[in-house]
Design a protein around this motif. Structure first.
Motif, PDB file in Angstrom:
ATOM      1  N   PRO A   1       0.818  -1.215   0.000  1.00 39.90           N
ATOM      2  CA  PRO A   1       0.000   0.000   0.000  1.00 39.90           C
ATOM      3  C   PRO A   1       0.852   1.266   0.000  1.00 39.90           C
ATOM      4  CG  PRO A   1      -0.587  -1.449   1.848  1.00 39.90           C
ATOM      5  CD  PRO A   1       0.575  -2.072   1.154  1.00 39.90           C
ATOM      6  N   VAL A   2       2.041   1.184   0.587  1.00 41.78           N
ATOM      7  CA  VAL A   2       2.929   2.344   0.625  1.00 41.78           C
ATOM      8  C   VAL A   2       3.280   2.776  -0.796  1.00 41.78           C
ATOM      9  CG1 VAL A   2       5.244   3.128   1.265  1.00 41.78           C
ATOM     10  CG2 VAL A   2       3.880   1.823   2.897  1.00 41.78           C
ATOM     11  N   GLU A   3       3.619   1.809  -1.657  1.00 44.65           N
ATOM     12  CA  GLU A   3       3.971   2.123  -3.035  1.00 44.65           C
ATOM     13  C   GLU A   3       2.818   2.787  -3.761  1.00 44.65           C
ATOM     14  OE1 GLU A   3       5.858  -1.085  -5.278  1.00 44.65           O
ATOM     15  OE2 GLU A   3       6.343  -2.045  -3.378  1.00 44.65           O
ATOM     16  N   GLU A   4       1.614   2.277  -3.562  1.00 43.38           N
ATOM     17  CA  GLU A   4       0.467   2.812  -4.281  1.00 43.38           C
ATOM     18  C   GLU A   4       0.157   4.243  -3.873  1.00 43.38           C
ATOM     19  OE1 GLU A   4      -2.985   0.404  -4.382  1.00 43.38           O
ATOM     20  OE2 GLU A   4      -2.045  -1.169  -5.583  1.00 43.38           O
ATOM     21  N   VAL A   5       0.201   4.525  -2.574  1.00 41.05           N
ATOM     22  CA  VAL A   5      -0.042   5.898  -2.112  1.00 41.05           C
ATOM     23  C   VAL A   5       1.027   6.827  -2.668  1.00 41.05           C
ATOM     24  CG1 VAL A   5      -0.114   7.408  -0.100  1.00 41.05           C
ATOM     25  CG2 VAL A   5      -1.267   5.198  -0.022  1.00 41.05           C
ATOM     26  N   PHE A   6       2.276   6.414  -2.584  1.00 44.42           N
ATOM     27  CA  PHE A   6       3.398   7.210  -3.073  1.00 44.42           C
ATOM     28  C   PHE A   6       3.227   7.526  -4.562  1.00 44.42           C
ATOM     29  CE2 PHE A   6       7.747   7.154  -4.982  1.00 44.42           C
ATOM     30  CZ  PHE A   6       8.253   8.299  -4.391  1.00 44.42           C
ATOM     31  N   GLU A   7       2.883   6.524  -5.357  1.00 42.81           N
ATOM     32  CA  GLU A   7       2.750   6.739  -6.792  1.00 42.81           C
ATOM     33  C   GLU A   7       1.531   7.588  -7.127  1.00 42.81           C
ATOM     34  OE1 GLU A   7       3.073   3.147  -9.026  1.00 42.81           O
ATOM     35  OE2 GLU A   7       5.067   2.690  -8.247  1.00 42.81           O
ATOM     36  N   ASP A   8       0.419   7.400  -6.408  1.00 43.14           N
ATOM     37  CA  ASP A   8      -0.754   8.244  -6.645  1.00 43.14           C
ATOM     38  C   ASP A   8      -0.436   9.713  -6.395  1.00 43.14           C
ATOM     39  OD1 ASP A   8      -2.343   6.075  -7.304  1.00 43.14           O
ATOM     40  OD2 ASP A   8      -4.024   6.786  -6.104  1.00 43.14           O
ATOM     41  N   GLN A   9       0.380   9.978  -5.388  1.00 45.39           N
ATOM     42  CA  GLN A   9       0.752  11.357  -5.093  1.00 45.39           C
ATOM     43  C   GLN A   9       1.605  11.943  -6.213  1.00 45.39           C
ATOM     44  OE1 GLN A   9       2.539  10.745  -1.249  1.00 45.39           O
ATOM     45  NE2 GLN A   9       0.592  10.857  -0.152  1.00 45.39           N
TER      46      GLN A   9
ATOM     47  N   ASP B   1      15.362   9.074 -10.973  1.00 50.66           N
ATOM     48  CA  ASP B   1      15.036   8.035 -11.960  1.00 50.66           C
ATOM     49  C   ASP B   1      13.788   7.267 -11.537  1.00 50.66           C
ATOM     50  OD1 ASP B   1      17.151   8.708 -13.573  1.00 50.66           O
ATOM     51  OD2 ASP B   1      18.467   7.085 -12.874  1.00 50.66           O
ATOM     52  N   LEU B   2      13.678   6.990 -10.245  1.00 49.81           N
ATOM     53  CA  LEU B   2      12.506   6.283  -9.728  1.00 49.81           C
ATOM     54  C   LEU B   2      11.239   7.106  -9.974  1.00 49.81           C
ATOM     55  CD1 LEU B   2      12.265   4.551  -6.274  1.00 49.81           C
ATOM     56  CD2 LEU B   2      10.521   6.181  -6.957  1.00 49.81           C
ATOM     57  N   ILE B   3      11.330   8.396  -9.733  1.00 49.50           N
ATOM     58  CA  ILE B   3      10.169   9.278  -9.945  1.00 49.50           C
ATOM     59  C   ILE B   3       9.779   9.290 -11.410  1.00 49.50           C
ATOM     60  CG2 ILE B   3       9.422  11.701  -9.909  1.00 49.50           C
ATOM     61  CD1 ILE B   3      11.168  12.008  -7.359  1.00 49.50           C
ATOM     62  N   ARG B   4      10.746   9.439 -12.287  1.00 48.50           N
ATOM     63  CA  ARG B   4      10.442   9.480 -13.720  1.00 48.50           C
ATOM     64  C   ARG B   4       9.859   8.153 -14.201  1.00 48.50           C
ATOM     65  NH1 ARG B   4      15.609  12.147 -13.625  1.00 48.50           N
ATOM     66  NH2 ARG B   4      15.325  14.408 -13.890  1.00 48.50           N
ATOM     67  N   ALA B   5      10.374   7.037 -13.655  1.00 46.05           N
ATOM     68  CA  ALA B   5       9.843   5.732 -14.029  1.00 46.05           C
ATOM     69  C   ALA B   5       8.390   5.586 -13.603  1.00 46.05           C
ATOM     70  CB  ALA B   5      10.693   4.620 -13.407  1.00 46.05           C
ATOM     71  N   ALA B   6       8.075   6.066 -12.404  1.00 46.76           N
ATOM     72  CA  ALA B   6       6.690   5.994 -11.914  1.00 46.76           C
ATOM     73  C   ALA B   6       5.777   6.859 -12.762  1.00 46.76           C
ATOM     74  CB  ALA B   6       6.637   6.427 -10.456  1.00 46.76           C
ATOM     75  N   MET B   7       6.238   8.045 -13.132  1.00 46.07           N
ATOM     76  CA  MET B   7       5.433   8.932 -13.964  1.00 46.07           C
ATOM     77  C   MET B   7       5.213   8.332 -15.348  1.00 46.07           C
ATOM     78  SD  MET B   7       4.653  11.673 -12.167  1.00 46.07           S
ATOM     79  CE  MET B   7       4.316  12.992 -13.327  1.00 46.07           C
TER      80      MET B   7
ATOM     81  N   GLY C   1       0.724  11.610 -19.510  1.00 47.22           N
ATOM     82  CA  GLY C   1       0.675  12.565 -20.616  1.00 47.22           C
ATOM     83  C   GLY C   1       1.191  13.930 -20.204  1.00 47.22           C
ATOM     84  N   ARG C   2       1.729  14.038 -18.994  1.00 48.80           N
ATOM     85  CA  ARG C   2       2.265  15.289 -18.490  1.00 48.80           C
ATOM     86  C   ARG C   2       3.670  15.051 -17.969  1.00 48.80           C
ATOM     87  NH1 ARG C   2       0.745  16.998 -14.051  1.00 48.80           N
ATOM     88  NH2 ARG C   2       0.078  14.994 -13.211  1.00 48.80           N
ATOM     89  N   GLU C   3       4.432  16.112 -17.885  1.00 42.96           N
ATOM     90  CA  GLU C   3       5.743  16.045 -17.259  1.00 42.96           C
ATOM     91  C   GLU C   3       5.755  16.997 -16.073  1.00 42.96           C
ATOM     92  OE1 GLU C   3       9.164  16.552 -19.653  1.00 42.96           O
ATOM     93  OE2 GLU C   3       8.616  14.987 -21.091  1.00 42.96           O
ATOM     94  N   ALA C   4       5.776  16.452 -14.897  1.00 36.33           N
ATOM     95  CA  ALA C   4       5.859  17.285 -13.701  1.00 36.33           C
ATOM     96  C   ALA C   4       7.311  17.722 -13.513  1.00 36.33           C
ATOM     97  CB  ALA C   4       5.377  16.504 -12.483  1.00 36.33           C
ATOM     98  N   LYS C   5       7.496  18.977 -13.197  1.00 38.63           N
ATOM     99  CA  LYS C   5       8.832  19.503 -12.971  1.00 38.63           C
ATOM    100  C   LYS C   5       9.372  18.993 -11.646  1.00 38.63           C
ATOM    101  CE  LYS C   5      11.452  23.834 -12.788  1.00 38.63           C
ATOM    102  NZ  LYS C   5      11.377  25.324 -12.880  1.00 38.63           N
TER     103      LYS C   5
END
Length: 355
Positions: free
Chosen positions: A173-181, A206-212, A218-222
């Motif tokens: 569940p930790v991963e899912e909450v983190f990725e939803d955020q 890299d982990l953040i970009r992989a999750a996105m 369809g967006r790139e968060a800065k």
């Protein structure tokens, strides 16, 4: 030197910034930094916590800044904004907007377990949809915790899994909450960069970009880097995203669910006696967190002989303490800690170990 944030409200609407991030990422510290750089702008805060005792609101009220008076902080404890929109959140927004001098910008700190998308959806409620807009969603990431693999495996393993299976498995569940955020964010603040080296920081990004990428937003968060939550308010306040009108590009693991709960997590308060030795207390908290898998610890402690209260902040086994303000003359000098973990955390054992 202070900065006056350049806000771009939509059609006269009051801008609101949603600040999300997992437990202990540094959301409250970031907000406190924003208040210190407000430059006279009228800011109002809505603070939400997972649990019965509000710690973050108390921290912000103790900052000593004129922009965080009692009237400027609305605290919604014992719930998660993503679950209590109708009962708590919308009335809180209405209360702020009805003030003789309404705020120029509203900052909303979600609990560390909240899903931001349902909160953004709430800005379509008839009572507020013509009056407020989501200027931006800011996700705060604890660089040290992410580098330790608390939220997802190594980015290389993620990429290999995605290449072979076409999707990523979410084991906790930790991963899912983190990725939803992350997937709802317009800006991602990688905080606590002072706690990691360059290689670990690159791994986290890299982990953040992989999750996105896996989320297919369809967006790139800065991505911004920060330590101690210090970010230029001009960057954070004034994104102009209108996020409530961009929900289709903000996917969630819970999009197909009719409701959402937090049955995977638990929270409780431990009452302690006076603690004469803060260093010894920190070592005890570290041992207890390691032994029982505690995700988050936070609270205030009475240290005999000291006129100030001791603020305790723990993320996993990483424990920090400092004196944050003087005890008020009529204030009970209580020692209380909020403990948060995954469901199954043994409350009795943790309480006994801390007592």
């Amino acid at each position: 030197m202070t900065h006056r944030a350049v806000l771009r409200p939509s059609a006269g609407k009051t801008p609101a910034t949603v600040i999300t991030g997992f437990l202990g990422a540094g959301k409250t510290t970031l907000i406190r930094s924003l208040l210190e750089q407000a430059g006279g702008r009228r800011l109002a805060l809505i603070i939400n916590e997972f649990g019965d005792v509000g710690i973050d609101g108390e921290i912000l009220r103790a900052c000593g800044d004129p922009t965080c008076t009692e009237d400027d902080v609305i605290e919604l404890a014992n719930g998660c904004l993503c679950c209590t929109v109708a009962d708590d959140f919308v009335p809180a927004i209405e209360k702020l907007l009805s003030r003789p001098q309404p705020p120029e910008h509203i900052i909303i700190e979600t609990s560390g377990l909240a899903l931001p998308k349902p909160l953004v959806q709430a800005f379509h409620w008839p009572a507020i949809k013509t009056r407020v807009t989501v200027d931006g969603v800011v996700a705060v990431v604890d660089a040290a915790a992410a580098a330790e693999g608390r939220f997802a495996p190594d980015p290389a393993a993620l990429a290999a899994q995605a290449a072979s299976a076409g999707q990523l498995d979410h084991e906790t569940p930790v991963e899912e909450v983190f990725e939803d955020q992350l997937l709802c964010a317009d800006l991602i603040v990688v905080n606590k960069t002072d706690l990691v080296d360059a290689a670990d920081l690159a791994k986290v990004e890299d982990l953040i970009r992989a999750a996105m990428a896996e989320g297919g937003t369809g967006r790139e968060a800065k991505i911004l880097r920060a330590s101690n939550g210090k970010v230029d308010p001009v960057v954070l306040l004034g994104v102009g995203a209108g996020a409530e009108d961009d929900l289709a590009n903000r996917p969630s693991h819970h999009d197909e669910e009719e409701g959402h709960d937090h049955d995977d997590f638990t929270s409780f308060v431990v009452e302690l006696g006076p603690q004469p030795d803060p260093a010894a207390l920190a070592k005890t908290l570290e041992r207890v967190a390691a032994a029982h898998g505690v995700l988050r610890l936070k609270g205030f402690i009475d240290v005999p002989g000291k006129p100030m209260r001791l603020l305790v902040q723990g993320v996993g086994t990483r424990i920090q303490t400092h004196f944050d303000r003087f005890w008020k003359p009529d204030e009970p000098r209580r020692s209380r800690l909020v403990v948060i973990g995954e469901t199954g955390l043994d409350r009795n054992a943790v309480t006994a170990a801390l007592g």
